[in-house]
Design an enzyme around this catalytic site. Structure first.
Site, PDB file in Angstrom:
ATOM      1  N   ASP A 184       4.601   0.555  12.068  1.00 57.87           N
ATOM      2  CA  ASP A 184       3.428  -0.129  11.505  1.00 57.87           C
ATOM      3  C   ASP A 184       3.328  -1.596  11.927  1.00 57.87           C
ATOM      4  O   ASP A 184       2.349  -2.263  11.599  1.00 57.87           O
ATOM      5  CB  ASP A 184       3.437  -0.031   9.971  1.00 57.87           C
ATOM      6  CG  ASP A 184       3.140   1.381   9.492  1.00 57.87           C
ATOM      7  OD1 ASP A 184       2.668   2.198  10.301  1.00 57.87           O
ATOM      8  OD2 ASP A 184       3.384   1.668   8.303  1.00 57.87           O
TER       9      ASP A 184
ATOM     10  N   VAL B  70       7.737   6.965  17.081  1.00 52.57           N
ATOM     11  CA  VAL B  70       7.428   7.669  15.823  1.00 52.57           C
ATOM     12  C   VAL B  70       6.159   8.512  15.950  1.00 52.57           C
ATOM     13  O   VAL B  70       6.134   9.685  15.564  1.00 52.57           O
ATOM     14  CB  VAL B  70       7.327   6.681  14.637  1.00 52.57           C
ATOM     15  CG1 VAL B  70       6.991   7.425  13.343  1.00 52.57           C
ATOM     16  CG2 VAL B  70       8.626   5.900  14.479  1.00 52.57           C
TER      17      VAL B  70
ATOM     18  N   CYS C 162      -4.909  12.699  13.375  1.00 50.90           N
ATOM     19  CA  CYS C 162      -5.639  11.456  13.133  1.00 50.90           C
ATOM     20  C   CYS C 162      -5.486  10.588  14.374  1.00 50.90           C
ATOM     21  O   CYS C 162      -4.897  11.010  15.362  1.00 50.90           O
ATOM     22  CB  CYS C 162      -5.129  10.743  11.893  1.00 50.90           C
ATOM     23  SG  CYS C 162      -3.535   9.987  12.117  1.00 50.90           S
TER      24      CYS C 162
ATOM     25  N   ARG D 218      -8.708  -0.521   4.529  1.00 52.65           N
ATOM     26  CA  ARG D 218      -7.866   0.507   3.902  1.00 52.65           C
ATOM     27  C   ARG D 218      -6.522  -0.078   3.486  1.00 52.65           C
ATOM     28  O   ARG D 218      -5.930   0.380   2.519  1.00 52.65           O
ATOM     29  CB  ARG D 218      -7.602   1.651   4.892  1.00 52.65           C
ATOM     30  CG  ARG D 218      -8.810   2.498   5.173  1.00 52.65           C
ATOM     31  CD  ARG D 218      -8.412   3.674   6.008  1.00 52.65           C
ATOM     32  NE  ARG D 218      -7.182   4.239   5.468  1.00 52.65           N
ATOM     33  CZ  ARG D 218      -6.331   4.976   6.145  1.00 52.65           C
ATOM     34  NH1 ARG D 218      -6.560   5.254   7.407  1.00 52.65           N
ATOM     35  NH2 ARG D 218      -5.250   5.453   5.582  1.00 52.65           N
TER      36      ARG D 218
ATOM     37  N   ARG E  66      -5.000  10.420   4.559  1.00 53.81           N
ATOM     38  CA  ARG E  66      -3.964  11.445   4.672  1.00 53.81           C
ATOM     39  C   ARG E  66      -2.985  11.416   3.506  1.00 53.81           C
ATOM     40  O   ARG E  66      -2.413  12.437   3.143  1.00 53.81           O
ATOM     41  CB  ARG E  66      -3.150  11.224   5.948  1.00 53.81           C
ATOM     42  CG  ARG E  66      -3.909  11.297   7.208  1.00 53.81           C
ATOM     43  CD  ARG E  66      -2.953  11.029   8.341  1.00 53.81           C
ATOM     44  NE  ARG E  66      -1.766  11.849   8.189  1.00 53.81           N
ATOM     45  CZ  ARG E  66      -1.646  13.103   8.575  1.00 53.81           C
ATOM     46  NH1 ARG E  66      -2.642  13.685   9.187  1.00 53.81           N
ATOM     47  NH2 ARG E  66      -0.542  13.776   8.364  1.00 53.81           N
TER      48      ARG E  66
ATOM     49  N   ARG F 260       0.478  14.495  13.378  1.00 56.70           N
ATOM     50  CA  ARG F 260       0.918  14.285  11.998  1.00 56.70           C
ATOM     51  C   ARG F 260       0.895  15.545  11.128  1.00 56.70           C
ATOM     52  O   ARG F 260       0.162  15.633  10.143  1.00 56.70           O
ATOM     53  CB  ARG F 260       0.103  13.155  11.359  1.00 56.70           C
ATOM     54  CG  ARG F 260       0.250  11.856  12.123  1.00 56.70           C
ATOM     55  CD  ARG F 260      -0.458  10.726  11.467  1.00 56.70           C
ATOM     56  NE  ARG F 260       0.268  10.194  10.324  1.00 56.70           N
ATOM     57  CZ  ARG F 260      -0.184   9.199   9.561  1.00 56.70           C
ATOM     58  NH1 ARG F 260      -1.348   8.654   9.827  1.00 56.70           N
ATOM     59  NH2 ARG F 260       0.527   8.759   8.555  1.00 56.70           N
TER      60      ARG F 260
ATOM     61  N   LYS G 178       0.836  -1.210   0.000  1.00 60.42           N
ATOM     62  CA  LYS G 178       0.000   0.000   0.000  1.00 60.42           C
ATOM     63  C   LYS G 178       0.866   1.253   0.000  1.00 60.42           C
ATOM     64  O   LYS G 178       0.646   2.170  -0.797  1.00 60.42           O
ATOM     65  CB  LYS G 178      -0.892   0.005   1.255  1.00 60.42           C
ATOM     66  CG  LYS G 178      -1.571   1.330   1.512  1.00 60.42           C
ATOM     67  CD  LYS G 178      -2.436   1.313   2.753  1.00 60.42           C
ATOM     68  CE  LYS G 178      -1.727   1.547   4.070  1.00 60.42           C
ATOM     69  NZ  LYS G 178      -1.418   2.937   4.415  1.00 60.42           N
ATOM     70  N   ASN G 179       1.862   1.286   0.901  1.00 56.90           N
ATOM     71  CA  ASN G 179       2.605   2.540   1.074  1.00 56.90           C
ATOM     72  C   ASN G 179       3.632   2.796  -0.024  1.00 56.90           C
ATOM     73  O   ASN G 179       4.271   3.852  -0.047  1.00 56.90           O
ATOM     74  CB  ASN G 179       3.252   2.599   2.460  1.00 56.90           C
ATOM     75  CG  ASN G 179       2.187   2.811   3.534  1.00 56.90           C
ATOM     76  OD1 ASN G 179       1.029   3.112   3.222  1.00 56.90           O
ATOM     77  ND2 ASN G 179       2.567   2.647   4.790  1.00 56.90           N
TER      78      ASN G 179
HETATM   79  N1  EPU Z   1       6.371  14.826  10.883  1.00 53.30           N
HETATM   80  C1  EPU Z   1       6.478  16.162  11.165  1.00 53.30           C
HETATM   81  N2  EPU Z   1       6.335  17.070  10.144  1.00 53.30           N
HETATM   82  C2  EPU Z   1       6.086  16.691   8.864  1.00 53.30           C
HETATM   83  C3  EPU Z   1       5.978  15.319   8.580  1.00 53.30           C
HETATM   84  C4  EPU Z   1       6.123  14.402   9.610  1.00 53.30           C
HETATM   85  O1  EPU Z   1       6.687  16.550  12.309  1.00 53.30           O
HETATM   86  O2  EPU Z   1       5.966  17.561   7.991  1.00 53.30           O
HETATM   87  C5  EPU Z   1       6.500  13.825  11.961  1.00 53.30           C
HETATM   88  C6  EPU Z   1       5.212  13.046  12.207  1.00 53.30           C
HETATM   89  O3  EPU Z   1       4.321  13.733  13.033  1.00 53.30           O
HETATM   90  C7  EPU Z   1       5.724  11.770  12.817  1.00 53.30           C
HETATM   91  C8  EPU Z   1       7.064  11.578  12.119  1.00 53.30           C
HETATM   92  O4  EPU Z   1       7.401  12.837  11.549  1.00 53.30           O
HETATM   93  O5  EPU Z   1       5.907  11.910  14.189  1.00 53.30           O
HETATM   94  C9  EPU Z   1       7.089  10.542  11.033  1.00 53.30           C
HETATM   95  O6  EPU Z   1       5.969  10.704  10.179  1.00 53.30           O
HETATM   96  P1  EPU Z   1       6.036  10.424   8.621  1.00 53.30           P
HETATM   97  O7  EPU Z   1       5.865  11.702   7.895  1.00 53.30           O
HETATM   98  O8  EPU Z   1       7.213   9.594   8.293  1.00 53.30           O
HETATM   99  O9  EPU Z   1       4.714   9.555   8.405  1.00 53.30           O
HETATM  100  P2  EPU Z   1       3.837   9.557   7.105  1.00 53.30           P
HETATM  101  O10 EPU Z   1       4.689   9.780   5.931  1.00 53.30           O
HETATM  102  O11 EPU Z   1       2.649  10.423   7.314  1.00 53.30           O
HETATM  103  C10 EPU Z   1       4.104   7.016   6.515  1.00 53.30           C
HETATM  104  C11 EPU Z   1       3.191   5.859   6.310  1.00 53.30           C
HETATM  105  C12 EPU Z   1       2.625   5.433   7.662  1.00 53.30           C
HETATM  106  C13 EPU Z   1       3.794   5.042   8.571  1.00 53.30           C
HETATM  107  C14 EPU Z   1       4.768   6.220   8.691  1.00 53.30           C
HETATM  108  C15 EPU Z   1       6.012   5.904   9.487  1.00 53.30           C
HETATM  109  C16 EPU Z   1       2.345   6.193   4.090  1.00 53.30           C
HETATM  110  C17 EPU Z   1       1.211   6.536   3.194  1.00 53.30           C
HETATM  111  N3  EPU Z   1       2.125   6.246   5.401  1.00 53.30           N
HETATM  112  O12 EPU Z   1       3.314   8.049   7.091  1.00 53.30           O
HETATM  113  O13 EPU Z   1       1.817   4.285   7.421  1.00 53.30           O
HETATM  114  O14 EPU Z   1       3.316   4.704   9.852  1.00 53.30           O
HETATM  115  O15 EPU Z   1       5.174   6.640   7.378  1.00 53.30           O
HETATM  116  O16 EPU Z   1       6.671   4.814   8.940  1.00 53.30           O
HETATM  117  O17 EPU Z   1       3.420   5.841   3.620  1.00 53.30           O
HETATM  118  C18 EPU Z   1       0.043   2.780   7.830  1.00 53.30           C
HETATM  119  O18 EPU Z   1       0.301   2.241   6.745  1.00 53.30           O
HETATM  120  O19 EPU Z   1      -0.758   2.269   8.671  1.00 53.30           O
HETATM  121  C19 EPU Z   1       0.668   4.061   8.165  1.00 53.30           C
HETATM  122  C20 EPU Z   1       0.187   4.878   9.105  1.00 53.30           C
END
Ligand code: EPU
Length: 427
Positions: free
Chosen positions: A306, A328, A117, A398, A93, A122, A22-23
């Protein structure tokens, strides 16, 4: 509303095929907005988040279709609008991933802010800061990110926090920017490397994806491409934990053992025999009860957040005490009160969950709050005494492709129902 009804107590045994990730598929679908030419994607999982993304792309004017086998085809070059509305972004998201492609190729994007969320605040400030550094003018008002740009220019971008979708958004923006971009403290996740491989197949010039320094030399245009999405490492890990919890022996096919090192290490530590081949992983628990393991989530290649809920479920019936540190996301223990309702002995202390394994869990109606929490509850249901009813499984739909059929194929007694807890009890 659909629920899963699971009768606990059967071992998982046999073979199961992992679906596409998915990701990886979500950013790759967003990246199709950059293609001037036809795109064919294979191994795309059949999930609600994929349908939501296809709806979003279709709304923009990029019509892609997915067939029964998961293959996605289309020529996404006829955009008529450039916005991702709140109604869509609030359900997924990852819609934020259209921001980079729209700004870099079309010079405009209006994307709703995702907001918080179930697993934490996030924010997306790092996506916005990066695009600004590449020359986009961005205002945030009325809950929307409004981005405008002539052609973006390359920049040196240093993330203060490792962000997966942030790295992906800026990588997609950089491939069509003028000049060179260097992304430092980039996310190492294999899904970032998979996105980069798709962009390279379209003609992008990228080096270092999958490490913390990614170099991009912008090009003027990208063509179409054919590409196979990588296997889902979290789905793979979920089946392996299920086998470990039930004392069974499961071989996951069509997967990537190299992407699951930290998870396999923990499974070995809990007492499982784990073997790997080029595209398969077999776990054999030989009927034994797992030992509890300590977990510390962190960006790849460390242990993935995850997989945290699934290991909380494992620790809850394991032998000994396992301490789980979630570093995280700040609010990713929503499965724990539900596990406690099934008899788990878990104490939350800030970002730590101290799990003291019990001999057995007892079935209860439980509620899923997010995707991976749901997976943890399903695994708990597999070992609980009695019938567990997992509610709100739209979260599960999802991100897990046909999970009940795959688990049933391994011997689980599981079915989808729309009955309520009371109706199931009296049936
Ligand atoms: N963060 C910030 N500012 C930003 C972006 C992120 O402070 O602009 C912080 C977040 O709040 C968090 C940390 O950085 O504490 C890491 O978040 P990240 O941005 O890496 O998460 P994401 O990209 O929103 C993806 C996956 C998630 C997975 C996380 C961590 C996708 C679509 N989603 O989310 O997947 O948990 O990376 O590996 O790739 C899931 O599949 O169930 C899922 C939630």
């Amino acid at each position: 509303m659909d629920k899963l009804l699971i009768t606990g107590g059967t071992q998982l045994n046999g073979e199961v095929r992992a679906s596409g990730a998915k990701n990886a598929a979500l950013p790759i679908l967003a990246a199709t907005l950059l293609a001037e030419g036809p795109v064919t994607l294979t191994n795309v999982p059949r999930l609600r988040d994929i349908r939501t993304t296809l709806d979003l792309l279709g709304r923009l004017g990029a019509h892609l279709t997915q067939d029964e086998d998961g293959v996605v085809r289309g020529e996404p070059s006829t955009l008529t609008r450039f916005d991702a509305p709140y109604e869509l972004v609030k359900t997924m998201r990852a819609s934020i991933l259209v921001l980079g492609p729209l700004v870099t190729r079309y010079g405009q994007a209006d994307v709703s802010l995702p907001g918080g969320c179930a697993i934490g605040a996030r924010p997306v400030n790092l996506h916005i800061d990066g695009l600004r550094a590449m020359g986009a003018e961005i205002t945030v008002a009325g809950g929307y990110i409004r981005a405008r740009a002539d052609r973006l220019h390359g920049a040196r971008l240093i993330f203060e926090t490792v962000t997966v979708t942030g790295t992906e958004n800026l990588l997609m923006a950089a491939v069509l920017a003028r000049g060179e971009t260097l992304i430092e403290n980039a996310a190492h996740e294999p899904e970032v490397a998979d996105l980069a491989d798709f962009l390279i197949a379209m003609g992008a010039r990228i080096e270092g994806a999958g490490t913390d320094r990614i170099y991009v030399q912008g090009v003027d245009r990208l063509g179409g491409a054919k590409f196979a999405v990588m296997p889902d490492r979290i789905e793979t890990g979920t089946f392996l934990v299920g086998a470990a919890m039930t004392g069974g022996r499961v071989r996951v096919l069509n997967t990537r053992p190299d992407c699951l090192e930290a998870v396999l290490q923990k499974l070995r530590e809990c007492g499982a025999r784990v073997e790997t081949g080029p595209d398969w992983i077999e776990l054999d628990m030989q009927g034994r009860r797992p030992h509890a393991v300590d977990i510390h989530t962190a960006p790849y290649p460390a242990f993935p957040t995850d997989m945290q809920a699934q290991f909380c479920a494992l620790n809850s019936i394991a032998d000994g005490v396992g301490v789980v540190a979630e570093t995280v996301f700040e609010n990713r223990f929503m499965h724990i009160p539900e596990l406690q309702r099934m008899g788990a002995d878990i104490r939350i202390d800030g970002h730590l969950a101290v799990c003291r394994g019990v001999e057995h869990l007892t079935a209860a109606p439980v509620m899923a709050t997010d995707l991976r929490a749901s997976a943890g509850l399903v695994l708990a249901g597999l070992v609980a005494q009695g019938e567990t009813l997992v509610d709100r499984i739209y979260h599960l739909d999802r991100g897990y492709d046909n999970i009940e059929a795959k688990l049933a194929g391994l011997g689980a007694v599981i079915r989808r129902t729309s009955a309520t807890a009371g109706e199931v009890e009296s049936a």
